[in-house]
Design an enzyme around this catalytic site. Sequence first.
Site, short mmCIF file in Angstrom:
data_model
loop_
_atom_site.label_atom_id
_atom_site.label_comp_id
_atom_site.label_asym_id
_atom_site.label_seq_id
_atom_site.Cartn_x
_atom_site.Cartn_y
_atom_site.Cartn_z
N ARG A 1 -40.08 -42.02 -11.41
CA ARG A 1 -39.14 -42.13 -10.35
C ARG A 1 -38.99 -40.85 -9.63
NH1 ARG A 1 -36.07 -43.67 -13.65
NH2 ARG A 1 -36.26 -45.82 -13.50
N MET B 1 -30.31 -50.27 -8.48
CA MET B 1 -31.01 -50.08 -9.74
C MET B 1 -30.91 -48.64 -10.23
SD MET B 1 -32.34 -52.75 -11.12
CE MET B 1 -33.52 -51.96 -12.20
N GLU B 2 -30.99 -47.70 -9.30
CA GLU B 2 -31.05 -46.29 -9.71
C GLU B 2 -29.70 -45.75 -10.18
OE1 GLU B 2 -33.64 -44.54 -10.24
OE2 GLU B 2 -35.08 -45.98 -9.46
N THR B 3 -28.65 -46.00 -9.41
CA THR B 3 -27.36 -45.37 -9.74
C THR B 3 -26.18 -46.31 -9.58
OG1 THR B 3 -26.99 -44.54 -7.48
CG2 THR B 3 -28.23 -43.11 -9.00
#
Length: 409
Positions: free
Chosen positions: A2, A138-140
């Site tokens: 990522r 999805m990331e944070t």
Amino acid sequence: MRLTVLAASVLISLSPAAAQVTGSIGQAKARSAPSATPASANFDIFLQRLWPQAQARGISRQTFDLAFRGVTPDDSIVALTKKQSEFSAPIWSYLNSAVGGGRVGRGQAVAAENAAVLAQVEARYGVPREVVLGVWGMETNYGSFKGNKDVIRSLATLAAIRYRGDFFRDELLVALELIEKGYAGRDELRGSWAGAMGHTQFMPSSYLKYAVDWTGNGHADIWSSSSDAIASTANYLKSFGWVQGLPWGMEVALPKGFDHRLDKASFAAFRSAGVTRADGRPLPSSGEGRLFYPAGHTGPVMLLTANFDVIKKYNSSDAYALAVGHLGDRIMGRPEIQADWPVKAARLDMAATKDLQRRLKSLGLYDHDADGRIGTGTREAVRRYQISVGEIADGYPTPSLLARMRGGR
């Protein structure tokens, strides 16, 4: 990784994925020889060896000493390198976690709050807002947890134990470059255990290449500015070849008696073979896709496009990219995946998957490491084996398939 993985979702997802005071770097006292864990790694020697490499990249001694003042290896990080749920959890569990817990509703609220910026960014970069929102969620979880670890410390810990070879050392050198050039302050470099930063978890090299100052204040602030983060994410995806107007993929239904050897073809060819969208809408009028059976032919079947592979530039996991696309679709009010998941079917554990990979390798079908993770390479090798023995070519490894290989059948 990522970003990334950046994002590593790898990302990894990825992903993506990401104390002993050293005092004066130049005069640090040597400890025991490096070993496989950060607790016993000779961190000072690593930093001493890093300095000439940093200097060659234009990093001043002042910046180098500022970056590493008081920095020590983080003993908690190595354990985290062994936990990547997008590769190990059942995909239905991973998707339930990714798209559940109110994430769709929060995504819809965030989409409304940022509607103007999302529309402008979509117009400029050609990346649909729902895909950017899917990555962000999805990331944070839309910025609710961006990570608060010291990125320099995280990267140095991973680099010192040579996790993933030179990758983290190179990211560490870029992070120093960000400080040297004034792109980010030393205290601003906060993020995940793997060094990914901001709303959408950019690795330092991704920040250097793709971060956008959308607000025009002279600083691409992916940590505090959702507008800068949205634009940066769209710029990243566009730079990796996002095809405007092409969906990332869709759930499809296969006709009875479908020839599973048909894998990658034009949408027209799939239409001629009787493939239809699960939601009843028509297949795209032009372009091509490939079939993906995330849990085998008894579960949902997806028809993916080249844009799915662009999402994987964020995190190399198929599960991560599927979650990003599906989350974005749900935010836009599109339906859930409709086919049932084979939740009661037997699955291979990691040891069995490694055995399968070694056997595929011995047959000349697989040329990667036997790491126990089921990714694109393993799926393609399984598919080729299935075709060779006359089984349904869904690319999904099962205990019965491994038993057949062990029996030489």
